[in-house]
Motif scaffolding. Structure first.
Motif, PDB file in Angstrom:
ATOM      1  N   PHE A 185      34.588  29.545  37.053  1.00  0.00           N
ATOM      2  CA  PHE A 185      34.462  28.264  36.970  1.00  0.00           C
ATOM      3  C   PHE A 185      34.064  27.864  38.291  1.00  0.00           C
ATOM      4  N   SER A 186      32.788  27.604  38.584  1.00  0.00           N
ATOM      5  CA  SER A 186      32.358  27.188  39.757  1.00  0.00           C
ATOM      6  C   SER A 186      31.961  25.737  40.207  1.00  0.00           C
ATOM      7  N   TYR A 187      32.573  24.963  40.925  1.00  0.00           N
ATOM      8  CA  TYR A 187      32.568  23.619  41.035  1.00  0.00           C
ATOM      9  C   TYR A 187      31.587  23.235  42.309  1.00  0.00           C
ATOM     10  N   HIS A 188      31.046  22.146  42.500  1.00  0.00           N
ATOM     11  CA  HIS A 188      30.474  21.823  43.827  1.00  0.00           C
ATOM     12  C   HIS A 188      31.508  21.380  44.471  1.00  0.00           C
ATOM     13  N   SER A 246      38.973  31.768  36.883  1.00  0.00           N
ATOM     14  CA  SER A 246      39.476  31.184  37.991  1.00  0.00           C
ATOM     15  C   SER A 246      38.557  30.181  38.462  1.00  0.00           C
ATOM     16  N   VAL A 247      38.925  29.188  39.514  1.00  0.00           N
ATOM     17  CA  VAL A 247      38.220  28.244  39.956  1.00  0.00           C
ATOM     18  C   VAL A 247      37.921  28.380  41.496  1.00  0.00           C
ATOM     19  N   SER A 248      36.476  28.109  41.844  1.00  0.00           N
ATOM     20  CA  SER A 248      35.981  27.905  43.257  1.00  0.00           C
ATOM     21  C   SER A 248      34.992  27.061  43.327  1.00  0.00           C
ATOM     22  N   PHE A 249      34.750  26.660  44.537  1.00  0.00           N
ATOM     23  CA  PHE A 249      33.859  25.518  45.014  1.00  0.00           C
ATOM     24  C   PHE A 249      32.647  25.978  45.899  1.00  0.00           C
ATOM     25  N   GLN A 250      31.366  25.522  45.593  1.00  0.00           N
ATOM     26  CA  GLN A 250      30.407  25.901  46.289  1.00  0.00           C
ATOM     27  C   GLN A 250      29.680  24.832  46.973  1.00  0.00           C
ATOM     28  N   SER A 251      28.632  25.195  47.881  1.00  0.00           N
ATOM     29  CA  SER A 251      27.734  24.185  48.511  1.00  0.00           C
ATOM     30  C   SER A 251      28.461  23.345  49.812  1.00  0.00           C
ATOM     31  N   ARG A 252      29.311  24.231  50.447  1.00  0.00           N
ATOM     32  CA  ARG A 252      29.777  23.191  51.518  1.00  0.00           C
ATOM     33  C   ARG A 252      28.665  23.224  52.717  1.00  0.00           C
ATOM     34  N   LEU A 253      29.142  22.308  53.738  1.00  0.00           N
ATOM     35  CA  LEU A 253      28.279  21.677  54.656  1.00  0.00           C
ATOM     36  C   LEU A 253      29.258  21.530  55.909  1.00  0.00           C
ATOM     37  N   GLY A 254      28.582  22.067  56.972  1.00  0.00           N
ATOM     38  CA  GLY A 254      29.365  21.681  58.413  1.00  0.00           C
ATOM     39  C   GLY A 254      30.653  22.450  58.534  1.00  0.00           C
ATOM     40  N   LYS A 255      31.434  22.202  59.539  1.00  0.00           N
ATOM     41  CA  LYS A 255      32.776  23.140  59.841  1.00  0.00           C
ATOM     42  C   LYS A 255      34.092  22.360  59.419  1.00  0.00           C
ATOM     43  N   ASP A 256      33.913  21.039  58.950  1.00  0.00           N
ATOM     44  CA  ASP A 256      35.372  20.683  58.356  1.00  0.00           C
ATOM     45  C   ASP A 256      35.665  21.204  57.307  1.00  0.00           C
ATOM     46  N   LEU A 259      37.093  22.202  49.976  1.00  0.00           N
ATOM     47  CA  LEU A 259      37.562  22.753  49.100  1.00  0.00           C
ATOM     48  C   LEU A 259      37.602  24.206  49.012  1.00  0.00           C
ATOM     49  N   GLN A 260      38.738  24.667  48.882  1.00  0.00           N
ATOM     50  CA  GLN A 260      38.574  26.445  48.678  1.00  0.00           C
ATOM     51  C   GLN A 260      39.344  26.803  47.203  1.00  0.00           C
ATOM     52  N   PRO A 261      39.080  27.867  46.980  1.00  0.00           N
ATOM     53  CA  PRO A 261      38.206  29.118  47.475  1.00  0.00           C
ATOM     54  C   PRO A 261      36.741  28.914  47.450  1.00  0.00           C
ATOM     55  N   PHE A 262      36.131  29.432  48.367  1.00  0.00           N
ATOM     56  CA  PHE A 262      34.340  29.143  48.384  1.00  0.00           C
ATOM     57  C   PHE A 262      33.984  30.376  47.222  1.00  0.00           C
ATOM     58  N   THR A 263      33.119  29.870  46.500  1.00  0.00           N
ATOM     59  CA  THR A 263      32.227  30.385  45.483  1.00  0.00           C
ATOM     60  C   THR A 263      31.623  31.704  46.080  1.00  0.00           C
ATOM     61  N   ASP A 264      31.027  31.454  47.148  1.00  0.00           N
ATOM     62  CA  ASP A 264      30.233  32.898  47.910  1.00  0.00           C
ATOM     63  C   ASP A 264      31.235  33.877  48.166  1.00  0.00           C
ATOM     64  N   ASN A 265      32.361  33.281  48.986  1.00  0.00           N
ATOM     65  CA  ASN A 265      33.551  34.583  49.286  1.00  0.00           C
ATOM     66  C   ASN A 265      33.785  35.331  47.933  1.00  0.00           C
ATOM     67  N   THR A 266      34.263  34.222  47.218  1.00  0.00           N
ATOM     68  CA  THR A 266      34.879  34.854  45.938  1.00  0.00           C
ATOM     69  C   THR A 266      34.126  35.687  45.172  1.00  0.00           C
ATOM     70  N   VAL A 267      32.939  35.486  44.958  1.00  0.00           N
ATOM     71  CA  VAL A 267      31.790  36.273  44.082  1.00  0.00           C
ATOM     72  C   VAL A 267      31.654  37.795  45.205  1.00  0.00           C
ATOM     73  N   ALA A 268      31.444  37.459  46.270  1.00  0.00           N
ATOM     74  CA  ALA A 268      31.457  38.866  46.959  1.00  0.00           C
ATOM     75  C   ALA A 268      32.582  39.845  47.151  1.00  0.00           C
ATOM     76  N   ALA A 269      33.756  39.334  46.797  1.00  0.00           N
ATOM     77  CA  ALA A 269      34.768  40.012  46.972  1.00  0.00           C
ATOM     78  C   ALA A 269      35.449  40.495  45.429  1.00  0.00           C
ATOM     79  N   PHE A 270      34.574  40.042  44.475  1.00  0.00           N
ATOM     80  CA  PHE A 270      35.064  40.556  43.000  1.00  0.00           C
ATOM     81  C   PHE A 270      34.947  42.137  42.781  1.00  0.00           C
ATOM     82  N   PRO A 271      33.867  42.728  43.069  1.00  0.00           N
ATOM     83  CA  PRO A 271      33.439  44.115  42.956  1.00  0.00           C
ATOM     84  C   PRO A 271      34.715  44.986  43.475  1.00  0.00           C
ATOM     85  N   ALA A 272      35.188  44.754  44.775  1.00  0.00           N
ATOM     86  CA  ALA A 272      36.265  45.550  45.394  1.00  0.00           C
ATOM     87  C   ALA A 272      37.381  45.369  44.698  1.00  0.00           C
TER      88      ALA A 272
END
Length: 343
Positions: A185-188, A246-256, A259-272
């Protein structure tokens, strides 16, 4: 006379870089989106982001643009038209950013004789950068241009039984006959400080993994809690096993901190981790848009397959589904008949 205004986020008028720049300027200069002092916000947006982002964003929009125009606008218009066919009160459509503007939507209703308006922000969960900014602008416009209008606001419907049923049905139908190892479930995403700023208790929201589970008045305006609660209720409705979603959050902006976990990192880690067949739902969005069609449907898919994934199932937003249209129409009728929104 009563009427309804559906309000979504918005979209550029076209995929031309100039239109995308204009849209991003309006969007990112909103103090509830980038919530820093005006001078700093202007430096970040006009001095940095707008120098580079419009070109890449325009290319992204071109990847998902339909012949009829922006998918978000087209789908929102379809929803409006279908709901209008089912109710007797006028139903308008507006965007917080871009066109048709919020002022345009209110004026159309006003010219039809509407003086009592049900505002429906098309966001299931409350957030400063979505629901709150719509309501603040609507009230500003009312005072300036429509002082004899009265507003009623549809509260966030993240846990409304009707919405949970429709969302669950959309997930079930999209995955029927498909094999999947995990449902994400990926939320903004939003900055963590937005969660704390929305905390009406000024003490509950610690984003520590427990506060969202502990009952509190803060949950009325807590985006993070509402995302997790939507997920929990859909999982219960569908009978999903613990660990299969599980839940993740997408479309972050800047360095502040966001909310985590980030969708891109989560998706990339799934196959392993052994997840080779992944399904993704995006319940923060009622209508498919750049974030669902390009960021998830294209970028995330490419990342997942490049990392060894085998199947990637994107579950469409509820868009203009017939069951969703019927739910909205019933909510509108209940309000028009009694001025009370039932749950």
């Amino acid at each position: 006379m009563k009427g309804v205004l559906l309000v979504n986020l918005g979209s550029p008028d076209s995929t031309d870089e100039a239109d995308v720049r204009k849209y991003l300027d309006e969007f990112l200069m909103d103090k509830r989106v980038i919530d820093v002092p005006w001078l700093l916000r202007a430096f970040i947006v006009k001095g940095m982001i707008l120098r580079t982002r419009p070109k890449s964003s325009a290319e992204a929009y071109r990847r998902i643009w339909w012949d009829e125009g922006s998918p978000l606008i087209v789908l929102s218009r379809r929803l409006q038209e279908k709901v209008q066919d089912m109710v007797s009160v006028p139903v308008g459509l507006a965007m917080r950013y871009g066109n048709p503007s919020l002022e345009h939507g209110l004026r159309e209703l006003y010219e039809k004789g509407v003086r009592e308006v049900l505002l429906i922000p098309l966001y299931p969960q409350f957030a400063m950068a979505t629901t709150e900014t719509i309501l603040v602008l609507a009230e500003k416009l009312r005072k300036q241009h429509f002082p004899d209008m009265d507003f009623t606001t549809m509260p966030p419907f993240y846990n409304h039984p009707d919405y949970i049923r429709v969302l669950s049905a959309s997930v079930e139908e999209a995955l029927k006959g498909k094999e999947w190892d995990h449902l994400l479930f990926s939320y903004h995403g939003v900055p963590e400080r937005h969660i704390r700023k929305s905390d009406i208790t000024h003490s509950h929201c610690k984003i520590d993994g427990q506060c969202c589970k502990t009952p509190s008045p803060a949950h009325q305006f807590c985006y993070r809690h509402q995302c997790y609660e939507t997920t929990r209720q859909v999982a219960d409705y569908l009978g999903l096993k613990e660990g299969s979603y599980s839940v993740s959050f997408q479309s972050r902006l800047g360095k502040d901190p966001w909310l985590q976990p980030f969708t891109d990192n989560t998706v990339a880690a799934f196959p392993a981790k052994g997840v080779r067949k992944l399904a993704i739902a995006t319940p923060a969005f009622v209508s498919d848009c750049l974030e669902t069609l390009e960021e998830i449907g294209m970028e995330a898919r490419e990342d997942f397959l490049e990392k060894g994934g085998e199947e990637f199932h994107v579950i469409p937003c509820i868009n203009d589904r017939e069951d969703w249209v019927k739910v909205l129409a019933r909510w509108m009728d209940e309000w028009a008949d009694t001025a009370v929104l039932k749950k």
